[in-house]
Motif scaffolding. Structure first.
Motif, short mmCIF file in Angstrom:
data_model
loop_
_atom_site.label_atom_id
_atom_site.label_comp_id
_atom_site.label_asym_id
_atom_site.label_seq_id
_atom_site.Cartn_x
_atom_site.Cartn_y
_atom_site.Cartn_z
N THR A 81 0.97 -1.69 -0.24
CA THR A 81 0.71 -0.21 0.21
C THR A 81 1.07 1.25 0.01
O THR A 81 0.38 2.37 -0.84
CB THR A 81 -0.61 -0.38 1.03
N ASN A 138 2.52 -2.00 -10.00
CA ASN A 138 2.31 -0.70 -9.54
C ASN A 138 3.20 0.05 -11.51
O ASN A 138 3.56 0.50 -11.37
CB ASN A 138 3.59 -0.19 -9.02
N LYS A 168 2.40 1.67 -3.43
CA LYS A 168 0.91 2.52 -4.52
C LYS A 168 0.85 4.03 -3.90
O LYS A 168 0.62 4.90 -4.76
CB LYS A 168 -0.73 1.57 -4.45
#
Length: 298
Positions: A81, A157, A84
């Motif tokens: 997380t 990503n 990102k």
């Protein structure tokens, strides 16, 4: 020598926060960092906002100054997380973001998610997996990883960072394992000096401690076949026996002595009245505007 600042995330954005970050850019700071904690020490019962949303707002309110965390840790972050969010922040800022990253420590963050605080060994073990995985997540389009502490299953990503191959890491470390991570994955290394000297040490002892840390960093670089000159060296002030914000001359003497050791970035805390980081704002602004020129003159 680069001069940067760290602005604690204590300001409501629409009630002075925007202006603080814009003022930092006007004063010419190379980078404005912020702490990445859920709360911190004496500020625990007051306003405290999230680091990455604050940096996103700062990216939209500024145009030249670099931005970053000082530092992010595994205490409440997961590499998937986090990657990102960092890719998004790097895009919004136009490639002006650096990630200060460290192993974390004890305190509120260490148990905020309900876990028992990790031992120093477990923090180091987690950090040793966290950094290489985050490196891959920010550098590769698709990543899978099945580790002891972290997993990633076909994580995408795309399009990646604006900065290539990824945004830079500034690795905070004083121990051998952390310094090896800095040598392998870092574009810079971060120290606050020797915390044992903060209350009872002398400036001379502190300089000697930083000199020793830089020597050990060089050993870690040699172990990985890396030129130590490729790695930036950042000192976050406020945790050594010195008082570099007492006057312009005090700052120039402090920064000059550390520059001789090989430190190439000094980070000073933005003044906060009635706190651990209180400082004369006029002196602070003189340091920002006149200090780098005086250092450049030797």
């Amino acid at each position: 020598m680069r001069l940067s600042t760290v602005i604690l995330p204590i300001y409501r954005w629409n009630d002075g926060g925007r202006e603080v970050w814009q003022r930092a850019e006007e004063l010419g700071f190379h980078t404005a960092y912020t702490y990445d904690h859920l709360s911190w020490r004496t500020f625990r019962d007051g306003p405290w906002f999230g680091a990455l949303p604050t940096l996103t707002a700062a990216a939209s309110a500024t145009s030249r100054m670099r931005l970053g965390t000082l530092v992010t840790s595994p205490n409440f972050r997961h590499p998937v997380t986090l990657a990102k969010e960092l890719i998004s922040l790097d895009d919004i800022s136009g490639g002006r973001v650096a990630l200060g990253i460290g192993a974390g420590g004890v305190g509120f963050d260490a148990s905020a998610l309900g876990q028992e605080p990790w031992t120093p060994k477990e923090r180091a073990d987690r950090f040793g997996e966290f950094v290489p995985l985050l490196d891959r997540l920010l550098s590769e389009d698709v990543v899978s990883h099945d580790g002891r502490f972290y997993s990633a299953t076909e994580v995408r990503n795309i399009p990646g960072c604006v900065q290539r191959p990824r945004l830079p890491f500034a690795v905070a470390a004083t121990g051998p394992r952390g310094m090896r991570l800095a040598a392998r994955h870092g574009q810079a290394w971060v120290t606050t000096g020797d915390p044992k000297l903060f209350e009872s040490g002398t400036p001379e002892q502190s300089l000697a401690a930083v000199r020793g840390q830089i020597g050990r960093l060089g050993d870690a670089c040699a172990e990985h076949g890396r030129d130590p000159g490729e790695l930036g060296r950042t000192l976050l002030t406020g945790f050594t026996p010195d008082r570099p914000l007492a006057s312009l001359d005090a700052f120039v003497d402090f920064a000059g002595a550390h520059a001789e050791l090989g430190i190439d970035e000094i980070v000073v805390h933005w003044p906060i009245a009635d706190s651990f980081f209180a400082a004369d704002e006029k002196v602070f602004e003189r340091i920002a505007t006149e200090g780098p020129a005086q250092l450049a003159r030797g």
